[in-house]
Design an enzyme around this catalytic site. Sequence first.
Site, PDB file in Angstrom:
ATOM      1  N   HIS A  53      47.424  26.219   9.375  1.00 19.04           N
ATOM      2  CA  HIS A  53      46.176  26.682   9.978  1.00 19.04           C
ATOM      3  C   HIS A  53      46.197  26.391  11.477  1.00 19.04           C
ATOM      4  O   HIS A  53      47.170  25.836  11.990  1.00 19.04           O
ATOM      5  CB  HIS A  53      44.962  26.081   9.279  1.00 19.04           C
ATOM      6  CG  HIS A  53      44.821  24.595   9.376  1.00 19.04           C
ATOM      7  ND1 HIS A  53      45.677  23.709   8.748  1.00 19.04           N
ATOM      8  CD2 HIS A  53      43.909  23.810  10.029  1.00 19.04           C
ATOM      9  CE1 HIS A  53      45.290  22.469   8.999  1.00 19.04           C
ATOM     10  NE2 HIS A  53      44.240  22.510   9.779  1.00 19.04           N
ATOM     11  N   HIS A  55      44.276  24.500  13.649  1.00 18.24           N
ATOM     12  CA  HIS A  55      43.789  23.299  14.329  1.00 18.24           C
ATOM     13  C   HIS A  55      44.882  22.659  15.174  1.00 18.24           C
ATOM     14  O   HIS A  55      46.061  22.617  14.781  1.00 18.24           O
ATOM     15  CB  HIS A  55      43.223  22.309  13.317  1.00 18.24           C
ATOM     16  CG  HIS A  55      41.889  22.730  12.776  1.00 18.24           C
ATOM     17  ND1 HIS A  55      41.322  22.181  11.648  1.00 18.24           N
ATOM     18  CD2 HIS A  55      40.987  23.663  13.219  1.00 18.24           C
ATOM     19  CE1 HIS A  55      40.150  22.748  11.413  1.00 18.24           C
ATOM     20  NE2 HIS A  55      39.933  23.638  12.346  1.00 18.24           N
ATOM     21  N   ASP A  57      45.772  19.671  15.837  1.00 16.65           N
ATOM     22  CA  ASP A  57      46.592  18.576  15.313  1.00 16.65           C
ATOM     23  C   ASP A  57      47.651  19.069  14.326  1.00 16.65           C
ATOM     24  O   ASP A  57      48.410  18.266  13.777  1.00 16.65           O
ATOM     25  CB  ASP A  57      45.728  17.485  14.675  1.00 16.65           C
ATOM     26  CG  ASP A  57      44.943  17.950  13.464  1.00 16.65           C
ATOM     27  OD1 ASP A  57      44.506  19.107  13.447  1.00 16.65           O
ATOM     28  OD2 ASP A  57      44.753  17.146  12.531  1.00 16.65           O
ATOM     29  N   HIS A  58      47.725  20.387  14.146  1.00 20.74           N
ATOM     30  CA  HIS A  58      48.775  20.988  13.310  1.00 20.74           C
ATOM     31  C   HIS A  58      49.700  21.912  14.096  1.00 20.74           C
ATOM     32  O   HIS A  58      50.778  22.241  13.607  1.00 20.74           O
ATOM     33  CB  HIS A  58      48.151  21.758  12.142  1.00 20.74           C
ATOM     34  CG  HIS A  58      47.459  20.866  11.168  1.00 20.74           C
ATOM     35  ND1 HIS A  58      47.953  20.619   9.904  1.00 20.74           N
ATOM     36  CD2 HIS A  58      46.324  20.131  11.271  1.00 20.74           C
ATOM     37  CE1 HIS A  58      47.140  19.771   9.285  1.00 20.74           C
ATOM     38  NE2 HIS A  58      46.149  19.466  10.102  1.00 20.74           N
ATOM     39  N   HIS A 110      38.828  24.794   4.468  1.00 20.40           N
ATOM     40  CA  HIS A 110      38.894  23.973   5.684  1.00 20.40           C
ATOM     41  C   HIS A 110      38.793  24.868   6.918  1.00 20.40           C
ATOM     42  O   HIS A 110      38.022  24.603   7.839  1.00 20.40           O
ATOM     43  CB  HIS A 110      40.207  23.192   5.676  1.00 20.40           C
ATOM     44  CG  HIS A 110      40.376  22.271   6.840  1.00 20.40           C
ATOM     45  ND1 HIS A 110      39.589  21.150   7.031  1.00 20.40           N
ATOM     46  CD2 HIS A 110      41.258  22.292   7.883  1.00 20.40           C
ATOM     47  CE1 HIS A 110      39.980  20.528   8.131  1.00 20.40           C
ATOM     48  NE2 HIS A 110      40.977  21.206   8.669  1.00 20.40           N
ATOM     49  N   ASP A 127      45.405  20.822   5.256  1.00 16.29           N
ATOM     50  CA  ASP A 127      44.172  20.042   5.091  1.00 16.29           C
ATOM     51  C   ASP A 127      43.329  20.582   3.941  1.00 16.29           C
ATOM     52  O   ASP A 127      42.100  20.576   3.997  1.00 16.29           O
ATOM     53  CB  ASP A 127      43.356  20.054   6.388  1.00 16.29           C
ATOM     54  CG  ASP A 127      43.989  19.212   7.487  1.00 16.29           C
ATOM     55  OD1 ASP A 127      45.000  18.543   7.220  1.00 16.29           O
ATOM     56  OD2 ASP A 127      43.468  19.238   8.622  1.00 16.29           O
ATOM     57  N   HIS A 165      47.449  14.324   6.133  1.00 16.23           N
ATOM     58  CA  HIS A 165      46.772  13.148   6.675  1.00 16.23           C
ATOM     59  C   HIS A 165      46.892  11.958   5.723  1.00 16.23           C
ATOM     60  O   HIS A 165      46.978  12.121   4.503  1.00 16.23           O
ATOM     61  CB  HIS A 165      45.286  13.432   6.923  1.00 16.23           C
ATOM     62  CG  HIS A 165      45.031  14.337   8.080  1.00 16.23           C
ATOM     63  ND1 HIS A 165      44.941  13.886   9.372  1.00 16.23           N
ATOM     64  CD2 HIS A 165      44.855  15.680   8.129  1.00 16.23           C
ATOM     65  CE1 HIS A 165      44.710  14.911  10.182  1.00 16.23           C
ATOM     66  NE2 HIS A 165      44.647  16.011   9.443  1.00 16.23           N
TER      67      HIS A 165
END
Length: 251
Positions: A53, A55, A57-58, A110, A127, A165
């Site tokens: 996805h 985001h 942090d990915h 998410h 996530d 995570h």
Amino acid sequence: MNLISIPALQDNYIWLLDDQQGTVIIVDPGEAAPVLAALQQHALTPTAILLTHHHHDHVGGVNELLQHYPQVTLYGPQETAAKFSQITLKQGDTFTLGQQNYQVFDVPGHTSGHIAYYSAPYLFCGDTIFSAGCGRLFEGTARQMYESFQQLTALPKNTLVCCAHEYTLSNLKFARSILPQDRDIETYEQQVQEMRKKGIPSVPTTLEKEHIINLFLRCHDTDLQKKLGFVLPVSEPWQVFARLRERKDSY
């Protein structure tokens, strides 16, 4: 295949799947530095990057990794296509990397365009599913996330859930607040506490384990339904999922 987890940012994991022939795929590189270090340490050359996805942090490390390895092929959902030159994937797509065949699932919840990758026994679910929990609903609905869970949890019980995570202990603490007498959850919490004290990641987990300790996979459980205040029988299990997610959000 050899699975390598790379701790990144605050509590992320970036996954490497090593074919033990010197090449590797990278999943959800939120930052580049730890990936570059691992590639050098293990003498590996990446052939592909898989994104679940959009985001940061990915995907935050993608551009730097491509600068070092311009030959790498990037795969991702439609929601990352605006940022990157990639092969765009959706529900039902399949592709092959080395000896591994991959199946793609649309798993909104998410984010609205989140996807997951399955190559037995590995499930890279970003996530969506966490050990003992699920991702927050930033763009999708609880019903969408519930249906995404139904797709993924129908996979074989030995599936390795490679989530993104290290949330397991906080998820188990929440689960015990709902079902404090559940011995399976209590025992597993103690096991994970010992693992984390030793610096051992709590993931990947297995679907077999998650069916036991993840409340979001137990929405048909009448004890759970009662604890959440439902009048039995409950005809729409996704509503149990929704109330459980609401409780987690405010926990």
